[in-house]
Design a protein around this motif. Structure first.
Motif, PDB file in Angstrom:
ATOM      1  N   VAL A  26      30.745 -18.400  87.833  1.00 18.54           N
ATOM      2  CA  VAL A  26      31.399 -17.680  86.745  1.00 18.54           C
ATOM      3  C   VAL A  26      32.718 -17.154  87.306  1.00 18.54           C
ATOM      4  N   GLN A  27      33.831 -17.615  86.739  1.00 16.37           N
ATOM      5  CA  GLN A  27      35.147 -17.225  87.234  1.00 16.37           C
ATOM      6  C   GLN A  27      35.834 -16.324  86.219  1.00 16.37           C
ATOM      7  N   PRO A  28      36.048 -15.040  86.570  1.00 18.68           N
ATOM      8  CA  PRO A  28      36.767 -14.151  85.653  1.00 18.68           C
ATOM      9  C   PRO A  28      38.259 -14.471  85.661  1.00 18.68           C
ATOM     10  N   GLN A  29      38.949 -13.991  84.646  1.00 15.50           N
ATOM     11  CA  GLN A  29      40.392 -14.179  84.575  1.00 15.50           C
ATOM     12  C   GLN A  29      41.055 -13.416  85.721  1.00 15.50           C
ATOM     13  N   ALA A  33      41.069  -9.009  89.043  1.00  9.56           N
ATOM     14  CA  ALA A  33      41.419  -8.795  90.448  1.00  9.56           C
ATOM     15  C   ALA A  33      40.304  -8.145  91.263  1.00  9.56           C
ATOM     16  N   GLY A  34      39.112  -8.716  91.224  1.00 10.64           N
ATOM     17  CA  GLY A  34      38.024  -8.255  92.081  1.00 10.64           C
ATOM     18  C   GLY A  34      37.148  -7.158  91.503  1.00 10.64           C
ATOM     19  N   GLY A  38      32.580  -3.697  83.675  1.00 15.65           N
ATOM     20  CA  GLY A  38      33.035  -3.721  82.296  1.00 15.65           C
ATOM     21  C   GLY A  38      33.507  -5.092  81.839  1.00 15.65           C
ATOM     22  N   LEU A  39      33.301  -6.122  82.661  1.00 12.55           N
ATOM     23  CA  LEU A  39      33.716  -7.470  82.309  1.00 12.55           C
ATOM     24  C   LEU A  39      32.739  -8.061  81.295  1.00 12.55           C
ATOM     25  N   HIS A  40      33.232  -8.502  80.145  1.00 15.24           N
ATOM     26  CA  HIS A  40      32.405  -9.147  79.129  1.00 15.24           C
ATOM     27  C   HIS A  40      32.386 -10.635  79.437  1.00 15.24           C
ATOM     28  N   ILE A  41      31.211 -11.146  79.834  1.00 14.64           N
ATOM     29  CA  ILE A  41      31.087 -12.560  80.198  1.00 14.64           C
ATOM     30  C   ILE A  41      30.717 -13.398  78.985  1.00 14.64           C
ATOM     31  N   GLY A  42      29.754 -12.929  78.210  1.00 16.49           N
ATOM     32  CA  GLY A  42      29.299 -13.701  77.064  1.00 16.49           C
ATOM     33  C   GLY A  42      28.274 -12.908  76.274  1.00 16.49           C
ATOM     34  N   THR A  63      25.831 -17.440  75.291  1.00 16.43           N
ATOM     35  CA  THR A  63      27.060 -18.058  74.817  1.00 16.43           C
ATOM     36  C   THR A  63      28.236 -17.511  75.612  1.00 16.43           C
ATOM     37  N   VAL A  64      28.949 -18.424  76.278  1.00 18.48           N
ATOM     38  CA  VAL A  64      30.135 -18.082  77.057  1.00 18.48           C
ATOM     39  C   VAL A  64      31.282 -18.927  76.519  1.00 18.48           C
ATOM     40  N   GLY A  65      32.184 -18.299  75.824  1.00 14.77           N
ATOM     41  CA  GLY A  65      33.301 -19.037  75.231  1.00 14.77           C
ATOM     42  C   GLY A  65      32.798 -20.068  74.236  1.00 14.77           C
ATOM     43  N   TYR A  66      33.118 -21.350  74.485  1.00 14.97           N
ATOM     44  CA  TYR A  66      32.671 -22.439  73.615  1.00 14.97           C
ATOM     45  C   TYR A  66      31.484 -23.189  74.208  1.00 14.97           C
ATOM     46  N   HIS A  67      30.738 -22.533  75.085  1.00 24.77           N
ATOM     47  CA  HIS A  67      29.571 -23.155  75.720  1.00 24.77           C
ATOM     48  C   HIS A  67      28.329 -22.323  75.429  1.00 24.77           C
TER      49      HIS A  67
END
Length: 141
Positions: A26-29, A33-34, A38-42, A63-67
């Motif tokens: 899983v690669q965050p945007q 920066a590390g 609070g990162l919303h993955i899916g 559901t992650v994005g379009y997957h």
């Protein structure tokens, strides 16, 4: 070296946690920066099971994005504890003494299950609205 473990919630009332196991990375945007707090993955949803008596084989979708991934709930062979490290008193001791005497571990949860996503994701492709199809067909004629 002995470290004390304390459970203040009682054996039967400890919060139940679960592990989400994914295959791959899983690669965050880059903007995170590390720091992934609070990162919303899916979106994780429990799918309705065909037989309500078998909760150990409940289905889940992630559901992650379009997957979209399909997974199942699996019971762990040995439960895991979620611990929080707390410093306990002893502020006047010399720094050369054992640091383990100043640490206590507090149980904040128990993990008895994991949600396993072992298959490849299904691509979610949206269908164009029916009106657009009719417009394209009439324009081609």
């Amino acid at each position: 070296m002995q470290i004390r473990v304390r459970c203040g919630c009682g054996e039967s009332s400890c919060p139940e946690w679960a592990v989400v196991e994914l295959q791959g990375v899983v690669q965050p945007q880059p903007s995170f920066a590390g720091d992934i707090r609070g990162l919303h993955i899916g979106r994780l949803c429990a799918a309705p099971s065909p037989s309500s008596s078998s909760s150990s084989k409940a289905g889940y979708t992630f559901t992650v994005g379009y997957h979209e991934l399909a997974g199942t709930k699996v019971t762990l062979k040995k439960p895991l504890l979620v611990l929080r490290k707390k410093k306990v008193g002893g502020g006047d001791q010399e720094p050369s003494t054992t640091a383990a005497a100043d640490v206590e571990l507090e149980v904040i949860g128990i993990i008895r299950h994991k949600i396993l996503f072992k298959d490849r994701p299904k691509a979610l492709i949206s269908k164009p609205p029916v009106k657009e199809k009719k417009t394209l067909q009439s324009a081609a004629a």
